[in-house]
Enzyme design. Structure first.
Site, PDB file in Angstrom:
ATOM      1  N   GLY A 103      13.210  21.719 -22.603  1.00 60.78           N
ATOM      2  CA  GLY A 103      14.055  20.543 -22.380  1.00 60.78           C
ATOM      3  C   GLY A 103      14.764  20.591 -21.038  1.00 60.78           C
ATOM      4  O   GLY A 103      15.137  19.542 -20.498  1.00 60.78           O
ATOM      5  N   GLU A 106      12.232  19.325 -18.681  1.00 59.37           N
ATOM      6  CA  GLU A 106      11.983  17.918 -19.039  1.00 59.37           C
ATOM      7  C   GLU A 106      13.101  17.024 -18.506  1.00 59.37           C
ATOM      8  O   GLU A 106      12.858  15.928 -18.008  1.00 59.37           O
ATOM      9  CB  GLU A 106      11.841  17.786 -20.557  1.00 59.37           C
ATOM     10  CG  GLU A 106      10.569  18.457 -21.059  1.00 59.37           C
ATOM     11  CD  GLU A 106      10.432  18.435 -22.563  1.00 59.37           C
ATOM     12  OE1 GLU A 106      11.319  18.988 -23.246  1.00 59.37           O
ATOM     13  OE2 GLU A 106       9.458  17.839 -23.055  1.00 59.37           O
TER      14      GLU A 106
HETATM   15  C1  3H9 Z   1      12.675  22.874 -26.191  1.00 57.37           C
HETATM   16  O1  3H9 Z   1      13.257  22.821 -25.155  1.00 57.37           O
HETATM   17  C2  3H9 Z   1      12.143  21.670 -26.895  1.00 57.37           C
HETATM   18  C3  3H9 Z   1      12.145  20.448 -26.006  1.00 57.37           C
HETATM   19  O2  3H9 Z   1      10.832  20.162 -25.652  1.00 57.37           O
HETATM   20  C4  3H9 Z   1      12.807  19.259 -26.636  1.00 57.37           C
HETATM   21  C5  3H9 Z   1      12.262  18.864 -27.972  1.00 57.37           C
HETATM   22  C6  3H9 Z   1      12.876  17.633 -28.551  1.00 57.37           C
HETATM   23  N1  3H9 Z   1      18.259  28.085 -27.639  1.00 57.37           N
HETATM   24  O3  3H9 Z   1      16.657  35.899 -23.921  1.00 57.37           O
HETATM   25  P1  3H9 Z   1      18.039  36.334 -23.609  1.00 57.37           P
HETATM   26  C7  3H9 Z   1      20.025  32.727 -26.349  1.00 57.37           C
HETATM   27  S1  3H9 Z   1      12.418  24.339 -26.991  1.00 57.37           S
HETATM   28  C8  3H9 Z   1      19.179  28.863 -28.238  1.00 57.37           C
HETATM   29  O4  3H9 Z   1      18.534  37.589 -24.187  1.00 57.37           O
HETATM   30  P2  3H9 Z   1      17.315  36.578 -20.835  1.00 57.37           P
HETATM   31  C9  3H9 Z   1      19.358  33.986 -26.866  1.00 57.37           C
HETATM   32  O5  3H9 Z   1      19.091  33.900 -28.244  1.00 57.37           O
HETATM   33  C10 3H9 Z   1      13.198  25.554 -25.986  1.00 57.37           C
HETATM   34  N2  3H9 Z   1      19.533  30.091 -27.804  1.00 57.37           N
HETATM   35  O6  3H9 Z   1      18.327  36.327 -22.030  1.00 57.37           O
HETATM   36  C11 3H9 Z   1      20.388  35.041 -26.520  1.00 57.37           C
HETATM   37  O7  3H9 Z   1      21.402  34.971 -27.512  1.00 57.37           O
HETATM   38  P3  3H9 Z   1      22.157  36.304 -27.984  1.00 57.37           P
HETATM   39  C12 3H9 Z   1      12.407  25.881 -24.794  1.00 57.37           C
HETATM   40  C13 3H9 Z   1      18.937  30.526 -26.700  1.00 57.37           C
HETATM   41  O8  3H9 Z   1      18.117  36.477 -19.612  1.00 57.37           O
HETATM   42  C14 3H9 Z   1      20.979  34.529 -25.203  1.00 57.37           C
HETATM   43  O9  3H9 Z   1      20.672  33.134 -25.161  1.00 57.37           O
HETATM   44  N3  3H9 Z   1      13.023  26.989 -24.102  1.00 57.37           N
HETATM   45  C15 3H9 Z   1      17.973  29.775 -26.028  1.00 57.37           C
HETATM   46  O10 3H9 Z   1      16.506  37.791 -21.099  1.00 57.37           O
HETATM   47  C16 3H9 Z   1      20.398  35.200 -23.992  1.00 57.37           C
HETATM   48  O11 3H9 Z   1      18.975  35.122 -24.060  1.00 57.37           O
HETATM   49  C17 3H9 Z   1      12.695  28.259 -24.378  1.00 57.37           C
HETATM   50  O12 3H9 Z   1      11.852  28.531 -25.190  1.00 57.37           O
HETATM   51  C18 3H9 Z   1      17.632  28.504 -26.535  1.00 57.37           C
HETATM   52  N4  3H9 Z   1      16.736  27.701 -25.927  1.00 57.37           N
HETATM   53  O13 3H9 Z   1      16.280  35.362 -20.887  1.00 57.37           O
HETATM   54  C19 3H9 Z   1      13.438  29.297 -23.600  1.00 57.37           C
HETATM   55  N5  3H9 Z   1      17.532  30.489 -24.964  1.00 57.37           N
HETATM   56  O14 3H9 Z   1      22.841  36.804 -26.749  1.00 57.37           O
HETATM   57  C20 3H9 Z   1      13.923  30.386 -24.510  1.00 57.37           C
HETATM   58  C21 3H9 Z   1      18.209  31.649 -24.978  1.00 57.37           C
HETATM   59  O15 3H9 Z   1      23.031  35.798 -29.057  1.00 57.37           O
HETATM   60  N6  3H9 Z   1      14.726  31.353 -23.825  1.00 57.37           N
HETATM   61  N7  3H9 Z   1      19.062  31.677 -26.022  1.00 57.37           N
HETATM   62  O16 3H9 Z   1      21.066  37.211 -28.461  1.00 57.37           O
HETATM   63  C22 3H9 Z   1      14.223  32.306 -23.032  1.00 57.37           C
HETATM   64  O17 3H9 Z   1      13.036  32.376 -22.786  1.00 57.37           O
HETATM   65  C23 3H9 Z   1      15.160  33.329 -22.473  1.00 57.37           C
HETATM   66  O18 3H9 Z   1      16.299  33.335 -23.281  1.00 57.37           O
HETATM   67  C24 3H9 Z   1      15.604  33.068 -21.027  1.00 57.37           C
HETATM   68  C25 3H9 Z   1      16.716  34.073 -20.625  1.00 57.37           C
HETATM   69  C26 3H9 Z   1      14.375  33.261 -20.129  1.00 57.37           C
HETATM   70  C27 3H9 Z   1      16.157  31.678 -20.854  1.00 57.37           C
END
Ligand code: 3H9
Length: 704
Positions: A103, A106
């Site tokens: 998102g 997007e």
């Molecule tokens: C989407 O966008 C759908 C759209 O198309 C719209 C549809 C209608 N949500 O990984 P880290 C938390 S789907 C909630 O350790 P890093 C994570 O759980 C989404 N929480 O850090 C952690 O929490 P905690 C598409 C999230 O620096 C903390 O943030 N996006 C989200 O190693 C730190 O994360 C993805 O799939 C989230 N989206 O890596 C991206 N993202 O500290 C998913 C992170 O409590 N995220 N958290 O354990 C990632 O790939 C990695 O977190 C990122 C940072 C690369 C961003």
């Protein structure tokens, strides 16, 4: 100035700046979407605003939708940010640093311009959590960069570095990012009067590529068919991009929505979301994460320049760490370096690594000749031959030279950490680090706590693993630690089922159909049957009650050691790695079974699958009840990142819940009656079965 909790809006120099401030990564959590829409709408009628900037506070632009909210009922949105952004009558610039994912990208694509700092990464990784980009990403990205490149990005979910994003046409300019807000405001001012507004939804040029190459969608489906078998999300991603090329924008958006809706609550998405959070939960060790600050480690040494040591040194070099490499002689170190160079050269040849980057990585690995040469490094990882006497000798020497406070890791897959630590005067600094083969590729790092390991040492080792790109998982000091101990029962049942009449190719087919990339017998052939043969001989010599595996023993004794000898469980043509079913193997199996008086019978596919995996589920419960792993979800993380368990099944214990603890317990108890002690049901498994709980929630006693 309007101030919402998570979105701020202020005007500077004629530019309205919308700042998202929702730590840690600016996911589109509660209030964020509403805040963006409100700010953009308000700016439309504000005469002081000539253009807008959308920017993230903290370490990222926007990491995407809030994954925690998927699979749960959500209140309907009055207006989507995408509509507000590309409906704006004033141009909007997305200013990207950190990550613009899902998102996040997007929203950026719904803006009129995108600028990024060179270190930023953009991507649509939704497929990795079993869904597709549902905020217009499948419709806007092909319009920006063409359907083929868009499909590749969406189906792989990969993070694209900003310089590549510029080349592809996703971002319009790179800025140096010293003060991104200032640079974004300057950019916004420079385009404030440009009309007509360039809305990505209106672009059609690149879509024509699909007309020129109408077979591209089918070709993409074919190319992922094997890897993505049993999965739906990658195919829905392709269908959505196909729709972008054949339907008007708004219709395409509706198609995207309905393809998205098919996925959100499917088992695949549930499993992948679970895996995402399990891989983050595994970093938390009770009592450690908050109270203990790990020391900063800057320099490393690897002792042992063999395959394992070389792979570990590569992991350090890949992550930018300088690392010294030491072994018994300069010649051995040189051989190790040559192997590392070859590995990198293969990646360069394949095109996955630039020559300049290979050179930088090689330069980080420094061959050294003596223990004194490594005395001053912050962390040493011992990766010498897997024998207790050898390890003890090495640790005694390390203890004598290493600077105070150095972290001392032993890479072992089975040896007792306490026995190794005991030869030093600083057992508090010693910790187990079980890397998986190949160490530079496999993401799992099991960090094994000894009886005297200090909390700061544990914290430092866990963090070190993450710093070199691994997923660090805590394990207790038990034979095989948590990962291999939970897997060994699987391996044994695999061998014993063959004695009883299941064929290797039948078992392999069951596991490949289940989702493993390769079946366990084909894997045995790849790694060589002689390795485990030696281990069994050693075990049998030490323990008269040890039950061996006579069939693979016979294969090895006949010279059938796997791929390298042209035959093992399967037969191989010269120079070819394709396994062929071999009647000779069938004959040997029958012969050994007859010699041992074992009655052979037919197996169903379900019996094979259950026997392999239930044996491990039972063992995992024993490991957890003994406190040697912290959580069932940690074991799932280990199986996903160490053993190739299919990710879209969540992990062993997540999958087990789809069968149910009660059914698994009953079957384990029945096999206990039939096969005896090795199937002794775990007390924890029984308790979960009786209380109707979930296996994935199982936790060690020390977790409270
Ligand atoms: C989407 O966008 C759908 C759209 O198309 C719209 C549809 C209608 N949500 O990984 P880290 C938390 S789907 C909630 O350790 P890093 C994570 O759980 C989404 N929480 O850090 C952690 O929490 P905690 C598409 C999230 O620096 C903390 O943030 N996006 C989200 O190693 C730190 O994360 C993805 O799939 C989230 N989206 O890596 C991206 N993202 O500290 C998913 C992170 O409590 N995220 N958290 O354990 C990632 O790939 C990695 O977190 C990122 C940072 C690369 C961003």
């Amino acid at each position: 100035m309007t101030e919402a909790a998570v979105v701020r809006f202020d005007v500077e120099d004629g530019v309205g700046v919308v700042t998202i401030d929702y730590p840690p990564v600016n996911a589109l959590g509660p209030g964020v979407v509403e805040g963006i829409v409100e700010a953009i709408d308000a700016a439309q009628s504000n005469p002081a605003v000539k253009a807008l900037v959308l920017i993230g506070a903290g370490r990222s632009f926007i990491a995407g939708a809030d994954i925690r909210r998927f699979g749960k009922p959500r209140p309907p949105m009055a207006r989507r940010t995408y509509d507000a952004l590309d409906g704006s009558s004033k141009p909007i610039v997305a200013a990207i640093h950190g990550f613009a994912l899902g998102g996040g990208l997007e929203n950026a694509m719904a803006c009129h311009y995108r600028i990024a700092v060179p270190s930023a990464k953009v991507g649509l990784p939704e497929v990795l959590i079993g869904i597709l980009p549902g905020g217009g990403g499948t419709q806007r990205l092909p319009r920006l960069i063409g359907p083929k490149a868009a499909m590749e990005m969406i189906v792989s979910g990969r993070h694209v570095p900003a310089p590549e994003a510029l080349k592809l046409g996703i971002v319009d300019a790179l800025v140096d990012g010293k003060d991104l807000r200032k640079e974004a405001i300057a950019f916004a001012k420079s385009i404030a009067d440009k009309r007509p507004l360039r809305r990505v939804r209106d672009l059609t040029d690149r879509l024509a590529e699909a007309k020129a190459d109408p077979g591209m969608f089918e070709a993409m489906r074919k190319s992922i068919a094997r890897k993505a078998r049993n999965q739906k999300a990658p195919f829905n991603c392709i269908a959505a991009v196909e729709a972008a090329c054949s339907q008007p924008f708004d219709e395409g958006i509706a198609t995207e929505r309905s393809l998205f809706n098919e996925l959100e609550n499917a088992d695949e998405a549930k499993a992948l979301r679970y895996a995402f959070f399990a891989e983050r939960e595994v970093a938390r060790i009770p009592g450690l994460s908050k109270d203990v600050t790990p020391p900063v480690l800057k320099t490393a040494a690897v002792l042992g320049a063999g395959t394992m040591g070389g792979g570990i040194a590569m992991s350090f070099a890949d992550a930018g760490f300088p690392v010294k490499l030491l072994d018994a002689s300069a010649e051995i170190v040189e051989r190790g370096l040559a192997r590392i160079r070859d590995n990198y050269a293969t990646s360069v040849k394949r095109g996955s690594l630039a020559q300049a980057e290979m050179d930088r990585r090689m330069a980080r690995i420094e061959p050294v000749a003596t223990y004194e040469d490594i005395a001053e490094v912050d962390v040493v990882i011992e990766a010498v031959f897997e024998r207790m006497d050898v390890k003890k000798e090495v640790f005694a020497k390390l203890d004598a030279v290493m600077k105070p406070g150095a972290l001392m890791l032993t890479n072992t897959s089975a040896l007792d950490i306490d026995e190794i630590a005991a030869v030093t005067k600083r057992p508090e600094a010693v910790v187990g680090a079980h890397f998986f083969v190949p160490a530079n590729v496999m993401r799992l790092l099991e960090v094994v706590e000894g009886a005297k390991t200090a909390p700061a040492t544990m914290a430092a080792a866990m963090k070190l693993g993450r710093d070199i790109g691994k997923i660090s998982a805590w394990a207790g000091n038990t034979d095989g630690f948590a990962a291999n101990r939970s897997r060994i029962t699987f391996t044994q049942e695999q061998g014993w089922m063959v004695e009883e009449g299941a064929l290797p190719e039948q078992i392999d087919k069951v596991m490949v159909d289940f989702g493993y990339p390769v079946g366990p017998f084909a894997v045995n052939d790849m790694s060589g049957l002689d390795v485990s043969y030696q281990t069994r001989k050693r075990r049998a010599a030490a323990d008269p009650t040890y039950r061996g595996l006579p069939i693979p023993d016979r294969l090895v004794e006949m010279g059938r050691k796997g791929q390298k000898t042209g035959a093992g469980w399967y037969r191989y043509d010269k120079g070819d790695r394709t396994p062929h079913v071999d009647p000779e193997t069938h004959r040997i199996i029958k012969e050994v079974a007859a010699e041992r008086g074992i009655q052979q019978r037919a197996f169903t596919e379900q019996e094979i699958l259950h026997r392999l995996l239930f044996s491990s589920v039972n063992e995992v419960c024993k490991i957890i009840e003994e406190g040697k792993a912290l959580r069932a979800s940690d074991i799932d993380t280990m199986w996903l990142n160490g053993f190739g368990f299919p990710r879209y099944r969540g992990g062993l214990m997540f999958w087990a819940d789809s069968i149910g603890a009660r059914e698994i317990y009953n079957q384990v108890a029945a096999w206990h009656q039939r096969y005896g002690g090795r199937w002794q049901p775990s007390a924890l498994l029984r308790q979960i079965a009786e209380t109707g709980g979930q296996l994935r929630d199982a936790k060690a006693p020390q977790m409270g």
